[in-house]
Scaffold this motif. Structure first.
Motif, short mmCIF file in Angstrom:
data_model
loop_
_atom_site.label_atom_id
_atom_site.label_comp_id
_atom_site.label_asym_id
_atom_site.label_seq_id
_atom_site.Cartn_x
_atom_site.Cartn_y
_atom_site.Cartn_z
N GLY A 288 6.25 11.39 4.40
CA GLY A 288 7.35 12.07 3.72
C GLY A 288 7.50 11.59 2.29
N ALA A 289 6.46 11.02 1.73
CA ALA A 289 6.51 10.50 0.37
C ALA A 289 5.95 11.54 -0.60
N ALA A 290 6.64 11.72 -1.70
CA ALA A 290 6.18 12.68 -2.70
C ALA A 290 5.18 12.04 -3.65
N ARG A 291 5.15 10.70 -3.70
CA ARG A 291 4.25 9.99 -4.61
C ARG A 291 3.17 9.29 -3.80
N PRO A 292 2.09 8.88 -4.47
CA PRO A 292 1.05 8.12 -3.77
C PRO A 292 1.63 6.85 -3.13
N VAL A 293 1.05 6.47 -2.04
CA VAL A 293 1.53 5.32 -1.27
C VAL A 293 0.39 4.32 -1.11
N VAL A 294 0.73 3.04 -1.12
CA VAL A 294 -0.25 1.99 -0.89
C VAL A 294 0.12 1.26 0.39
N ILE A 295 -0.87 1.07 1.25
CA ILE A 295 -0.66 0.28 2.47
C ILE A 295 -1.63 -0.88 2.42
N HIS A 296 -1.12 -2.09 2.43
CA HIS A 296 -1.97 -3.28 2.44
C HIS A 296 -2.01 -3.84 3.85
N MET A 297 -3.20 -4.06 4.36
CA MET A 297 -3.36 -4.69 5.66
C MET A 297 -4.11 -5.98 5.42
N VAL A 298 -3.45 -7.09 5.67
CA VAL A 298 -4.03 -8.40 5.40
C VAL A 298 -4.25 -9.11 6.72
N THR A 299 -5.47 -9.61 6.90
CA THR A 299 -5.77 -10.38 8.10
C THR A 299 -6.40 -11.70 7.70
N ASP A 300 -6.33 -12.64 8.58
CA ASP A 300 -6.93 -13.95 8.37
C ASP A 300 -7.93 -14.18 9.50
N PRO A 301 -9.22 -13.93 9.26
CA PRO A 301 -10.22 -14.05 10.33
C PRO A 301 -10.25 -15.44 10.97
N GLU A 302 -10.05 -16.48 10.17
CA GLU A 302 -10.08 -17.83 10.75
C GLU A 302 -8.91 -18.03 11.71
N ARG A 303 -7.74 -17.53 11.34
CA ARG A 303 -6.59 -17.68 12.22
C ARG A 303 -6.78 -16.87 13.50
N GLU A 304 -7.30 -15.64 13.34
CA GLU A 304 -7.55 -14.81 14.51
C GLU A 304 -8.55 -15.49 15.45
N GLN A 305 -9.60 -16.07 14.89
CA GLN A 305 -10.61 -16.77 15.69
C GLN A 305 -9.98 -17.94 16.42
N HIS A 306 -9.13 -18.69 15.72
CA HIS A 306 -8.45 -19.84 16.32
C HIS A 306 -7.56 -19.39 17.48
N GLU A 307 -6.81 -18.30 17.27
CA GLU A 307 -5.93 -17.80 18.32
C GLU A 307 -6.72 -17.29 19.52
N ARG A 308 -7.86 -16.63 19.26
CA ARG A 308 -8.69 -16.14 20.36
C ARG A 308 -9.27 -17.32 21.15
N ARG A 309 -9.67 -18.37 20.44
CA ARG A 309 -10.21 -19.56 21.10
C ARG A 309 -9.13 -20.19 21.99
N GLN A 310 -7.90 -20.29 21.48
CA GLN A 310 -6.80 -20.84 22.28
C GLN A 310 -6.52 -19.98 23.51
N ASP A 311 -6.60 -18.66 23.34
CA ASP A 311 -6.36 -17.74 24.46
C ASP A 311 -7.41 -17.93 25.55
N LEU A 312 -8.67 -18.10 25.15
CA LEU A 312 -9.73 -18.34 26.14
C LEU A 312 -9.51 -19.67 26.87
N ASP A 313 -9.03 -20.66 26.15
CA ASP A 313 -8.74 -21.94 26.79
C ASP A 313 -7.60 -21.78 27.80
#
Length: 85
Positions: free
Chosen positions: A22-47
């Motif tokens: 519903g925006a009349a002007r251009p829109v910017v969406i930033h998606m920021v991820t941290d691969p190291e943090r994601e890897q760490h969390e996945r490792r903890q989940d497997l443990d």
């Protein structure tokens, strides 16, 4: 958690259809991820879920990339020494 490491990042620019916002002007969406943090969390989940130590969790995570023996080689594991977990 491992310390944060700052790295320069470049973002590809792609036009998107923002009419659904519903925006009349251009829109910017930033998606920021941290691969190291994601890897760490996945490792903890497997443990937590399967009781895997960090080395075995690394093997599982590398194999999820579909690399098989190449994944083991990156971790310094000889194919003849792989074990069933």
């Amino acid at each position: 958690m491992p310390p944060a490491i700052s790295r320069p990042v470049s973002f590809p620019r792609r036009p998107i259809d923002s009419s659904w916002l519903g925006a009349a002007r251009p829109v910017v969406i930033h998606m920021v991820t941290d691969p190291e943090r994601e890897q760490h969390e996945r490792r903890q989940d497997l443990d937590r879920r399967f009781g895997l130590n960090p080395a075995k969790a690394d093997v599982v995570l590398e194999n999820l990339n579909g690399d098989g023996r190449d994944a083991a080689a990156r971790l310094g594991i000889a194919a003849t020494r792989s074990e069933r977990i």
